[in-house]
Design an enzyme around this catalytic site. Structure first.
Site, PDB file in Angstrom:
ATOM      1  N   SER A  12       1.100  -0.655   0.284  1.00 16.14           N
ATOM      2  CA  SER A  12      -0.033   0.033   0.044  1.00 16.14           C
ATOM      3  C   SER A  12       1.360   1.426  -0.064  1.00 16.14           C
ATOM      4  O   SER A  12       1.819   0.817   0.683  1.00 16.14           O
ATOM      5  CB  SER A  12      -0.916  -0.068   0.917  1.00 16.14           C
ATOM      6  OG  SER A  12      -1.596   1.077   1.558  1.00 16.14           O
ATOM      7  N   TYR A  28      -1.799  -1.450  10.794  1.00 16.32           N
ATOM      8  CA  TYR A  28      -2.126  -1.208   8.730  1.00 16.32           C
ATOM      9  C   TYR A  28      -0.043  -0.989   8.550  1.00 16.32           C
ATOM     10  O   TYR A  28       0.331  -0.961   7.435  1.00 16.32           O
ATOM     11  CB  TYR A  28      -2.809  -0.930   8.316  1.00 16.32           C
ATOM     12  CG  TYR A  28      -3.073  -0.727   6.742  1.00 16.32           C
ATOM     13  CD1 TYR A  28      -4.440  -1.701   7.118  1.00 16.32           C
ATOM     14  CD2 TYR A  28      -2.564   0.212   6.258  1.00 16.32           C
ATOM     15  CE1 TYR A  28      -3.978  -1.735   4.986  1.00 16.32           C
ATOM     16  CE2 TYR A  28      -2.988   0.218   4.904  1.00 16.32           C
ATOM     17  CZ  TYR A  28      -3.811  -0.474   4.411  1.00 16.32           C
ATOM     18  OH  TYR A  28      -3.826  -0.148   2.854  1.00 16.32           O
TER      19      TYR A  28
END
Length: 274
Positions: free
Chosen positions: A145, A158
């Protein structure tokens, strides 16, 4: 049509078998659809069987439910794919999620869940697949990401997990390149997925924004392309990375964020002067 492998590969693309984790929705579903359309034989896995079956209905994919953060499940999924198709050539480690709090707000269970979802799934999937990947000169794409390169607010687990995926990509590429296994990471920015839609809904409510579309516009207003991506755009990049067109690319981090990462944040106030 089969690709011309020459000295680069061993099999035409339409003989290859790909496993996509987190293959039921979002980027994973788009990857499965794209690779199946190009003639690859597909298997999809994830913890929820219903969305996997939806993808299978469109693509003919083999559905193999499992929790890829569990070593036994990971081995079982790989074994079932190989038993069904006779081989495995490509792994797209796309499963992820969890980890939306600051470090001080993250308890031990949340931390463990985040690392399992974002890092351990990829580690255990690829580890279980390595015998097949080395046998078949395979390829891996690990979906990280933009959070694997930068830190957003309140997403500690995350962010750490997605950063670690880039390290996993590099160590796999270094160790298994001599066996002709290629491993690359993809770092998307905002993509219209069910998870992102849910985030936009929450953002819209918190910010008093009228709609999810307006929320997407707000979070991409400083992105050079001024929009989020579609999952199919990420699928096209994965398709390139697993093909022989990318035969000399390994250990790379491909950023697909509409240009967000090139923006110099301290200069943003100057845009209002333009």
């Amino acid at each position: 049509m089969p690709e011309n492998h020459g000295a680069k590969g061993t099999d035409p693309i339409d003989r290859k078998v790909a496993l996509i984790t987190g293959g039921g929705t979002g980027i994973g579903a788009a990857v499965a659809t794209r690779l199946a359309a190009d003639g690859l034989r597909i298997a999809v896995t994830g913890r929820r069987e219903a969305p996997l079956k939806d993808v299978a209905g469109r693509t003919g994919a083999l559905v193999v439910p499992g929790d890829m953060a569990d070593s036994d499940d990971a081995r079982s999924v790989i074994d079932q794919v190989v038993a069904h198709y006779g081989r495995l050539d490509i792994v797209v480690a796309n499963a992820g999620g969890h980890g939306f709090s600051t470090v001080g707000e993250t308890d031990d269970r949340s931390w463990s869940d985040s690392l399992n979802a974002n890092l351990t799934t990829a580690f255990k999937t690829v580890r279980a697949a390595l015998p097949e990947l080395t046998r078949n000169r395979g390829s891996v794409v690990i979906v990280s990401s933009l959070a694997g390169l930068f830190a957003g607010p309140g997403v500690a687990g995350y962010t750490v997990g997605k950063h670690a995926l880039i390290g996993l990509t590099k160590t796999l590429a270094r160790d298994y390149g001599p066996a002709n296994v290629r491993v690359n990471a993809l770092c998307p920015g905002w993509v219209r997925t069910p998870m992102a839609d849910a985030e936009m809904g929450e953002f819209a409510r918190a910010a008093g924004i009228a709609s999810r579309e307006e929320a997407y516009g707000r979070v991409t207003e400083h992105v050079p392309l001024r929009r989020p991506a579609q999952p199919e755009e990420m699928a096209s990049i994965v398709r390139f990375l697993v093909s022989d067109e990318a035969s000399y690319i390994t250990g790379s981090t491909i950023v697909a964020d509409g240009g967000a990462h090139i923006v110099d944040l301290p200069t943003l106030p100057f845009e209002a002067m333009g």
